[in-house]
Motif scaffolding. Structure first.
Motif, PDB file in Angstrom:
ATOM      1  N   VAL A 231      -5.807  -0.614  -8.259  1.00 42.43           N
ATOM      2  CA  VAL A 231      -5.613  -1.878  -8.973  1.00 42.43           C
ATOM      3  C   VAL A 231      -4.150  -2.323  -8.927  1.00 42.43           C
ATOM      4  O   VAL A 231      -3.854  -3.498  -8.688  1.00 42.43           O
ATOM      5  CB  VAL A 231      -6.088  -1.740 -10.435  1.00 42.43           C
ATOM      6  CG1 VAL A 231      -5.843  -3.036 -11.203  1.00 42.43           C
ATOM      7  CG2 VAL A 231      -7.556  -1.357 -10.480  1.00 42.43           C
ATOM      8  N   LEU A 232      -3.238  -1.392  -9.138  1.00 35.97           N
ATOM      9  CA  LEU A 232      -1.820  -1.741  -9.298  1.00 35.97           C
ATOM     10  C   LEU A 232      -1.045  -1.736  -7.986  1.00 35.97           C
ATOM     11  O   LEU A 232       0.053  -2.290  -7.914  1.00 35.97           O
ATOM     12  CB  LEU A 232      -1.155  -0.763 -10.281  1.00 35.97           C
ATOM     13  CG  LEU A 232      -1.789  -0.728 -11.680  1.00 35.97           C
ATOM     14  CD1 LEU A 232      -1.162   0.355 -12.523  1.00 35.97           C
ATOM     15  CD2 LEU A 232      -1.638  -2.087 -12.355  1.00 35.97           C
ATOM     16  N   ASN A 233      -1.568  -1.054  -6.971  1.00 36.68           N
ATOM     17  CA  ASN A 233      -0.940  -1.009  -5.642  1.00 36.68           C
ATOM     18  C   ASN A 233       0.501  -0.494  -5.694  1.00 36.68           C
ATOM     19  O   ASN A 233       1.414  -1.053  -5.087  1.00 36.68           O
ATOM     20  CB  ASN A 233      -0.958  -2.413  -5.011  1.00 36.68           C
ATOM     21  CG  ASN A 233      -0.609  -2.372  -3.536  1.00 36.68           C
ATOM     22  OD1 ASN A 233      -0.849  -1.360  -2.866  1.00 36.68           O
ATOM     23  ND2 ASN A 233      -0.018  -3.441  -3.023  1.00 36.68           N
ATOM     24  N   ASN A 234       0.715   0.579  -6.435  1.00 38.42           N
ATOM     25  CA  ASN A 234       2.028   1.240  -6.450  1.00 38.42           C
ATOM     26  C   ASN A 234       1.839   2.767  -6.400  1.00 38.42           C
ATOM     27  O   ASN A 234       2.166   3.481  -7.361  1.00 38.42           O
ATOM     28  CB  ASN A 234       2.835   0.834  -7.682  1.00 38.42           C
ATOM     29  CG  ASN A 234       2.103   1.159  -8.981  1.00 38.42           C
ATOM     30  OD1 ASN A 234       0.918   1.492  -8.966  1.00 38.42           O
ATOM     31  ND2 ASN A 234       2.809   1.073 -10.082  1.00 38.42           N
ATOM     32  N   PRO A 235       1.278   3.291  -5.280  1.00 43.42           N
ATOM     33  CA  PRO A 235       0.917   4.716  -5.228  1.00 43.42           C
ATOM     34  C   PRO A 235       2.101   5.662  -5.406  1.00 43.42           C
ATOM     35  O   PRO A 235       1.974   6.685  -6.085  1.00 43.42           O
ATOM     36  CB  PRO A 235       0.280   4.862  -3.834  1.00 43.42           C
ATOM     37  CG  PRO A 235       0.792   3.706  -3.050  1.00 43.42           C
ATOM     38  CD  PRO A 235       0.981   2.597  -4.028  1.00 43.42           C
ATOM     39  N   ILE A 236       3.243   5.347  -4.797  1.00 44.44           N
ATOM     40  CA  ILE A 236       4.374   6.272  -4.890  1.00 44.44           C
ATOM     41  C   ILE A 236       4.825   6.407  -6.337  1.00 44.44           C
ATOM     42  O   ILE A 236       5.020   7.525  -6.854  1.00 44.44           O
ATOM     43  CB  ILE A 236       5.532   5.793  -3.995  1.00 44.44           C
ATOM     44  CG1 ILE A 236       5.119   5.895  -2.528  1.00 44.44           C
ATOM     45  CG2 ILE A 236       6.789   6.591  -4.251  1.00 44.44           C
ATOM     46  CD1 ILE A 236       6.182   5.423  -1.557  1.00 44.44           C
ATOM     47  N   GLN A 237       4.984   5.289  -7.026  1.00 45.93           N
ATOM     48  CA  GLN A 237       5.474   5.324  -8.398  1.00 45.93           C
ATOM     49  C   GLN A 237       4.471   6.010  -9.322  1.00 45.93           C
ATOM     50  O   GLN A 237       4.850   6.824 -10.181  1.00 45.93           O
ATOM     51  CB  GLN A 237       5.748   3.891  -8.885  1.00 45.93           C
ATOM     52  CG  GLN A 237       6.905   3.195  -8.192  1.00 45.93           C
ATOM     53  CD  GLN A 237       6.543   2.728  -6.778  1.00 45.93           C
ATOM     54  OE1 GLN A 237       5.379   2.690  -6.399  1.00 45.93           O
ATOM     55  NE2 GLN A 237       7.563   2.360  -6.008  1.00 45.93           N
ATOM     56  N   LEU A 238       3.191   5.707  -9.147  1.00 43.83           N
ATOM     57  CA  LEU A 238       2.177   6.244 -10.052  1.00 43.83           C
ATOM     58  C   LEU A 238       1.941   7.739  -9.811  1.00 43.83           C
ATOM     59  O   LEU A 238       1.862   8.530 -10.770  1.00 43.83           O
ATOM     60  CB  LEU A 238       0.872   5.464  -9.876  1.00 43.83           C
ATOM     61  CG  LEU A 238      -0.139   5.587 -11.008  1.00 43.83           C
ATOM     62  CD1 LEU A 238       0.503   5.336 -12.363  1.00 43.83           C
ATOM     63  CD2 LEU A 238      -1.259   4.590 -10.803  1.00 43.83           C
ATOM     64  N   TYR A 239       1.851   8.130  -8.533  1.00 44.54           N
ATOM     65  CA  TYR A 239       1.651   9.557  -8.265  1.00 44.54           C
ATOM     66  C   TYR A 239       2.892  10.362  -8.647  1.00 44.54           C
ATOM     67  O   TYR A 239       2.785  11.539  -9.024  1.00 44.54           O
ATOM     68  CB  TYR A 239       1.308   9.768  -6.789  1.00 44.54           C
ATOM     69  CG  TYR A 239      -0.133   9.414  -6.466  1.00 44.54           C
ATOM     70  CD1 TYR A 239      -1.175   9.928  -7.237  1.00 44.54           C
ATOM     71  CD2 TYR A 239      -0.463   8.589  -5.401  1.00 44.54           C
ATOM     72  CE1 TYR A 239      -2.496   9.612  -6.967  1.00 44.54           C
ATOM     73  CE2 TYR A 239      -1.781   8.265  -5.117  1.00 44.54           C
ATOM     74  CZ  TYR A 239      -2.794   8.779  -5.910  1.00 44.54           C
ATOM     75  OH  TYR A 239      -4.110   8.464  -5.634  1.00 44.54           O
TER      76      TYR A 239
END
Length: 283
Positions: A231-239
């Motif tokens: 949904v947010l399209n920010n995999p690096i930041q979220l992971y």
């Protein structure tokens, strides 16, 4: 000042070589970090929009908290059951009766040898076909973690008990204790001190292994993060945020184990210090 006995003291030339190697290594590391930062900047990973959900989306924290709660639930059930499994099968493997020792050994070796992911899939997919009972994702994950980690913990407990000097066993037998009482009342409490670091390491592994629940649809922290990334399209930041949560959890577990170990060491030291005084009082 004490002199090291495990290695030779470095001379002036060796110290210069170590210093030079450290400087070169530091420069290379900084270069790699700078290269990674440049690549991230080129791919717009430092833009505010990538971090904005952490400041403006309360639902993000609600979902992460829900995933964290599911992770801790699976870890707590698995931890308690794996410790019970480990104690029971360690005692079974140390039994003098072959009809107890051999089955316990076979169970431990089997579940230690089966990959954990395969065990999770077997319990979730094959178990209902064989037994006719469908396991919820939580319990398929918990049982698999219990069987695998419990088998490893059984070996840790066995090694810890066997590290206790044989004089302790002989002294327990001399007081009239049986085999089971000697294991439970004399050897296991002493072995806990010996095996505590290895035991904590295995419990940290167990906590991290709960992330394998994503393969059967269990909504633990990693799977929840994967849904949020779509949904947010920010995999690096979220992971990266999820990795920090795991690091905090595991560091807390290690710190708790260190506290218990130091407290136990102080208790044993105080008991040993009181022993001569009590002897002297008797004399």
């Amino acid at each position: 000042m004490t002199t090291p006995v495990l290695y030779d003291v470095q001379g002036p030339r060796a110290r210069r070589r170590v210093l030079l190697s450290s400087l070169v290594g530091g420069v290379v590391l900084l270069g790699l970090l700078a290269l990674a930062a440049r690549r991230l900047h080129a791919n717009d990973q430092f833009e505010y929009a990538k971090y904005e959900p952490f400041l403006t989306e309360p639902l993000l924290y609600e979902r992460l908290l829900e995933g964290l709660q599911n992770t801790l639930t699976a870890a707590a059930y698995s931890l308690v059951l794996a410790l019970l499994f480990g104690v029971v099968f360690a005692f079974g493997r140390l039994s003098h009766a072959w009809f107890v020792r051999l089955p316990a050994t076979a169970v431990i070796e089997f579940f230690r040898g089966v990959p954990l992911l395969l065990l999770i899939l077997a319990l979730f997919l094959a178990f209902p076909l064989v037994v006719g009972v469908e396991l919820p994702a939580l319990w398929a994950l918990v049982i698999a973690l219990t069987l695998y980690n419990g088998s490893v913990i059984a070996e840790i407990i066995r090694a810890g008990i066997q590290a206790i000097p044989k004089g302790q066993t002989e002294a327990a037998y001399a007081t009239g204790l049986g085999r089971g009482q000697t294991l439970r009342l004399v050897l296991l409490p002493q072995a806990v001190r010996v095996m505590l670091p290895a035991l904590v390491s295995q419990l940290v592994v167990l906590l991290k292994d709960t992330s394998l629940g994503f393969v059967i649809g269990y909504a633990e922290l990693l799977r929840t993060g994967g849904q949020l990334v779509q949904v947010l399209n920010n995999p690096i930041q979220l992971y990266l945020a999820i990795a920090l949560i795991y690091i905090v959890l595991n560091s807390s577990l290690s710190a708790l184990a260190g506290y218990l170990e130091s407290r136990q060491r102080r208790t044993v030291g105080a008991t040993a210090a009181l022993a001569p005084t009590e002897s002297g009082a008797v004399l």
